[in-house]
Design an enzyme around this catalytic site. Structure first.
Site, PDB file in Angstrom:
ATOM      1  N   CYS A   9      -2.522   7.900   3.866  1.00  0.00           N
ATOM      2  CA  CYS A   9      -2.929   7.111   5.034  1.00  0.00           C
ATOM      3  C   CYS A   9      -1.696   6.372   5.535  1.00  0.00           C
ATOM      4  CB  CYS A   9      -4.098   6.181   4.711  1.00  0.00           C
ATOM      5  SG  CYS A   9      -3.711   4.795   3.618  1.00  0.00           S
ATOM      6  N   ASN A  12      -0.996   2.991   2.481  1.00  0.00           N
ATOM      7  CA  ASN A  12      -1.337   3.292   1.087  1.00  0.00           C
ATOM      8  C   ASN A  12      -1.918   2.082   0.355  1.00  0.00           C
ATOM      9  OD1 ASN A  12       0.315   4.358  -1.940  1.00  0.00           O
ATOM     10  ND2 ASN A  12      -1.566   5.158  -1.121  1.00  0.00           N
ATOM     11  N   CYS A  14      -5.438   1.014   1.573  1.00  0.00           N
ATOM     12  CA  CYS A  14      -6.878   1.022   1.865  1.00  0.00           C
ATOM     13  C   CYS A  14      -7.488   2.408   1.642  1.00  0.00           C
ATOM     14  CB  CYS A  14      -7.153   0.586   3.310  1.00  0.00           C
ATOM     15  SG  CYS A  14      -6.684  -1.101   3.688  1.00  0.00           S
ATOM     16  N   ARG A  15      -7.325   3.268   2.632  1.00  0.00           N
ATOM     17  CA  ARG A  15      -8.010   4.565   2.624  1.00  0.00           C
ATOM     18  C   ARG A  15      -7.498   5.529   1.565  1.00  0.00           C
ATOM     19  NH1 ARG A  15      -7.292   5.735   8.902  1.00  0.00           N
ATOM     20  NH2 ARG A  15      -5.429   4.492   8.464  1.00  0.00           N
ATOM     21  N   SER A  16      -6.183   5.733   1.506  1.00  0.00           N
ATOM     22  CA  SER A  16      -5.679   6.737   0.564  1.00  0.00           C
ATOM     23  C   SER A  16      -5.860   6.339  -0.894  1.00  0.00           C
ATOM     24  CB  SER A  16      -4.236   7.136   0.874  1.00  0.00           C
ATOM     25  OG  SER A  16      -3.357   6.046   0.825  1.00  0.00           O
ATOM     26  N   ASP A 127      -9.620   3.240   9.977  1.00  0.00           N
ATOM     27  CA  ASP A 127      -8.858   2.275   9.195  1.00  0.00           C
ATOM     28  C   ASP A 127      -9.651   0.974   9.096  1.00  0.00           C
ATOM     29  OD1 ASP A 127      -7.014   0.628   7.987  1.00  0.00           O
ATOM     30  OD2 ASP A 127      -5.399   1.047   9.412  1.00  0.00           O
TER      31      ASP A 127
END
Length: 163
Positions: A9, A12, A14-16, A127
């Site tokens: 993401c 690095n 939150c999402r990933s 996001d």
């Protein structure tokens, strides 16, 4: 031979890392943890060395996932050791394909939600960073939904190597 997957993401945090933690759990549940290595990175290095966003950690822990993460920036040299690079939105997909040293490397980059048939044409994981806890919960739901299809694809690739 280990099959290597990297989720990417922006920062690095939150999402990933959420995708990394969830997919690592799915890999372990499937008994593939000795065959599949899972990690994550960001397209940028703003948060390099930081832990995951506390909201990411909270949502993961509330849902029974182990956490522990240190942010890092994706490096083009990693393509040679990775089998699959999983982008969390179309911007990441575009950036990663641009970074790919070869066409073969560019073909390794896929969108996470492309593994979730119910996603339809909406393949971005939004996001959650600038929002509240509900955005992180929505992110987890999307990641979990896509992980089933992703696990099936990775399992097929791993079994194809062993056969």
């Amino acid at each position: 031979m280990t099959y290597r997957v990297c989720f990417v993401c922006t920062g690095n945090i939150c999402r990933s890392p959420m995708a990394e933690v969830v997919f690592r759990a799915r890999v372990a549940e499937a008994g593939l943890d000795g065959l599949v290595e899972v990690d994550s990175a960001g397209t940028g290095g703003w948060h390099e060395g930081d832990g995951a966003d506390p909201r990411t950690v909270a949502v993961l822990e509330e849902n029974g996932y182990d956490t522990g993460h240190t942010a890092r920036q994706f490096q083009p040299s990693w393509f040679s050791r990775l089998d699959l690079v999983v982008a969390l939105d179309a911007g990441h997909l575009r950036d990663l394909r641009r970074l790919a040293p070869t066409e073969e490397d560019a073909r390794k980059v896929r969108l996470l939600r492309s593994y979730a048939p119910a996603a339809g044409d909406d393949l971005d994981v939004p996001d959650p960073y600038y929002g509240g806890a509900d955005g992180f919960e929505e992110c987890l739901e999307m990641v979990e939904a896509a992980s089933t299809g992703l696990l099936a694809a990775v399992r097929a690739d791993v079994e194809g190597r062993v056969a």
